[in-house]
Motif scaffolding. Structure first.
Motif, PDB file in Angstrom:
ATOM      1  N   THR A   1       3.698   3.888  -2.808  1.00  0.00           N
ATOM      2  CA  THR A   1       4.348   3.729  -4.104  1.00  0.00           C
ATOM      3  C   THR A   1       5.341   4.859  -4.352  1.00  0.00           C
TER       4      THR A   1
ATOM      5  N   GLU B   1       6.557  -5.918   1.948  1.00  0.00           N
ATOM      6  CA  GLU B   1       6.285  -6.459   0.620  1.00  0.00           C
ATOM      7  C   GLU B   1       5.970  -5.321  -0.333  1.00  0.00           C
ATOM      8  N   GLY B   2       6.153  -5.587  -1.611  1.00  0.00           N
ATOM      9  CA  GLY B   2       5.856  -4.598  -2.631  1.00  0.00           C
ATOM     10  C   GLY B   2       5.864  -5.255  -3.999  1.00  0.00           C
ATOM     11  N   THR B   3       5.664  -4.452  -5.000  1.00  0.00           N
ATOM     12  CA  THR B   3       5.690  -4.931  -6.374  1.00  0.00           C
ATOM     13  C   THR B   3       6.696  -4.090  -7.145  1.00  0.00           C
TER      14      THR B   3
ATOM     15  N   VAL C   1       8.083  -2.858 -10.634  1.00  0.00           N
ATOM     16  CA  VAL C   1       7.768  -2.717 -12.054  1.00  0.00           C
ATOM     17  C   VAL C   1       9.103  -2.448 -12.736  1.00  0.00           C
TER      18      VAL C   1
ATOM     19  N   GLU D   1       5.645  -6.633 -13.921  1.00  0.00           N
ATOM     20  CA  GLU D   1       5.536  -6.590 -12.458  1.00  0.00           C
ATOM     21  C   GLU D   1       6.049  -7.876 -11.828  1.00  0.00           C
ATOM     22  N   ARG D   2       6.764  -7.707 -10.703  1.00  0.00           N
ATOM     23  CA  ARG D   2       7.270  -8.832  -9.905  1.00  0.00           C
ATOM     24  C   ARG D   2       6.983  -8.556  -8.437  1.00  0.00           C
ATOM     25  N   LYS D   3       6.351  -9.496  -7.755  1.00  0.00           N
ATOM     26  CA  LYS D   3       6.106  -9.358  -6.316  1.00  0.00           C
ATOM     27  C   LYS D   3       7.420  -9.521  -5.563  1.00  0.00           C
TER      28      LYS D   3
ATOM     29  N   ILE E   1       8.968   0.847  -7.394  1.00  0.00           N
ATOM     30  CA  ILE E   1       8.437  -0.007  -6.330  1.00  0.00           C
ATOM     31  C   ILE E   1       7.038   0.483  -5.996  1.00  0.00           C
ATOM     32  N   LYS E   2       6.060  -0.398  -6.150  1.00  0.00           N
ATOM     33  CA  LYS E   2       4.680  -0.083  -5.779  1.00  0.00           C
ATOM     34  C   LYS E   2       4.386  -0.740  -4.429  1.00  0.00           C
TER      35      LYS E   2
ATOM     36  N   ASP F   1       1.216  -1.392  -1.691  1.00  0.00           N
ATOM     37  CA  ASP F   1      -0.227  -1.339  -1.455  1.00  0.00           C
ATOM     38  C   ASP F   1      -0.541  -0.520  -0.205  1.00  0.00           C
TER      39      ASP F   1
END
Length: 148
Positions: free
Chosen positions: A63, A82-84, A86, A112-114, A131-132, A134
């Motif tokens: 993140t 991939e990420g999320t 915010v 949040e948006r994938k 950008i988050k 995982d």
């Protein structure tokens, strides 16, 4: 004859500021930047800008800090991983990091948006974003920064 002469008067090659980034180049962002990942769990490669546009490739393996740009909009294309995202809300523990730039540890009140390969994101200036990523994942993307 006039058309033939006009054709010769045009400059040879591509016009100034024109560039094509081939998909193979962009898809290799993660491989190219992986050895350069630093303590912020990211690696970036600036690309020479044109006018009020600047370009950056980035790989994130964790993140990122939350960001706020007063004078620049971001447009980015997710290439791999991939990420999320915010978007919106307010920066937590906000600090000025450069003129017209602020960072925070996270965002409160955002949406949040994938994100996945092929996604294109447009973020206007003055909108907090983060950008988050995982654990065990990564995301690589190409950014166009537009100074307004």
């Amino acid at each position: 004859m006039i058309l033939l002469c006009a054709g010769f008067a045009l400059p040879a090659g591509d016009p100034e500021g024109f560039h094509v980034w081939k998909s193979a180049e962009l898809k290799s962002i993660a491989k190219t930047l992986a050895p350069k990942v630093n303590e912020t769990h990211s690696a970036t490669q600036p690309i020479p800008g044109i006018g009020n546009y600047s370009f950056i490739t980035i790989l994130r393996t964790a993140t990122a800090a939350a960001e706020y740009h007063e004078t620049q909009a971001d447009v980015f294309v997710v290439e791999t991983g991939e990420g999320t995202l915010v978007i919106g809300g307010h920066l937590v523990d906000e600090k000025a990091t450069a003129p017209h730039e602020r960072r925070g540890t996270s965002i409160t009140g955002g949406t949040e948006r994938k994100l996945a390969p092929g996604d294109i994101v447009s973020i206007p200036a003055k909108i907090p974003h983060q950008i988050k990523v995982d654990a065990g994942k990564q995301i690589a993307y190409f950014i166009v920064k537009v100074t307004q």
